[in-house]
Design a protein around this motif. Sequence first.
Motif, short mmCIF file in Angstrom:
data_model
loop_
_atom_site.label_atom_id
_atom_site.label_comp_id
_atom_site.label_asym_id
_atom_site.label_seq_id
_atom_site.Cartn_x
_atom_site.Cartn_y
_atom_site.Cartn_z
N LEU A 212 1.02 -1.13 -0.14
CA LEU A 212 0.14 0.26 0.29
C LEU A 212 0.90 1.24 0.47
N ARG A 213 0.68 2.01 -0.76
CA ARG A 213 1.24 3.41 -0.75
C ARG A 213 -0.13 4.41 -0.72
N TYR A 214 0.14 5.72 -0.05
CA TYR A 214 -0.71 6.89 0.02
C TYR A 214 0.39 8.22 0.02
N PHE A 215 -0.83 9.51 -0.77
CA PHE A 215 -0.71 10.39 -1.44
C PHE A 215 -1.78 11.23 -1.20
N THR A 269 -5.34 6.33 -1.94
CA THR A 269 -4.26 4.82 -1.71
C THR A 269 -4.66 4.34 -2.70
N MET A 270 -4.06 3.62 -2.68
CA MET A 270 -3.30 3.05 -3.61
C MET A 270 -3.22 1.48 -3.45
N ALA A 271 -3.79 0.31 -4.42
CA ALA A 271 -2.84 -1.28 -3.23
C ALA A 271 -2.81 -1.53 -5.12
N PRO A 272 -1.88 -2.06 -5.62
CA PRO A 272 -1.33 -2.31 -6.76
C PRO A 272 -1.81 -3.61 -7.09
#
Length: 308
Positions: A212-215, A269-272
């Motif tokens: 997970l990554r967030y911005f 919210t990125m959940a590739p």
Amino acid sequence: MRLPLLALPLLVGCGSVRLGDEEPLGDRDFDAAGALDGGGSLLNVVVTLGAPDAGCGSCVELSVRADNGTAPYTFEWEDGNKLPSRVVCMDDGVEVYEVVAHDASGRSSAPYAVRLGLPERACVDASVPRLCIENGSFEGKVAVNTGMVFDVPPWSDCTNPSRPNFPHVLNDSVVQWVTKVPAPTDGVTFVGLQENDQTSQALCEPVRGGELRYFTIDARKLDISNATGDNKERIFLAVSGGVSANCLTRELLWVSPSLGMEWQSYCVTMAPQQYMDRLVLEAWTDGSAPLTSSVMVVDNLQPVAGCP
């Protein structure tokens, strides 16, 4: 069909909204991190928040940096502390911490204040990896892109498969009859995207499938009713992951709500599910006005530890 916005007469120049006149510290809104920029001095200072305690409790670390001056820098907090990094706690009874930066040539920044709110707001989980991205304020050379100029490194206008793509680097120094270009929300310039345009950059650290990554990012629609007669077509910011080696876009990760006519900050919210080392920002529309073109702008992309 695209409105021929790029062919319209423009007066383009480079200006600054951050450098120049100082603005005194006053009653202004704090950003989501709890920090307030003291204004546009020639010497700029920024404070970031971090959590020194693994439990992410009521104490936070304040780290200050400076730029636009002559190194080395020194820092002076209003309580006499001179360290560039310090730990403060909510139960100390202090809500606002103010710092000034000084550079080697004797210049000083405008005051920068950090307000500590409730513990759950000010606390940052330092264990969460941050999205590794550069130039999140989209600083570049102001130019309406006609296929030759898109200078905002490391952001790129590459596409795969190759297709027409004309992102712009803008600020409120761009004067035209089609629309009133707004001021940036961070730095001096921002990126403008007509529908189906995109910009991307290679991440300084890849994100693997399942991570997970967030911005946060600021976005808004531009009012081009002077040219189209209405603004009924809805426009959205789409975020995708891809591969930097060949500019391939491979996985849609997030789509914004329909953008309004004022700047608004969104938490992404990125959940590739697949490996990605390229972040892609693209303008989508609902296609309800096929004979016109909608335009959106983005600014102030900031990696964060999580979204609400």
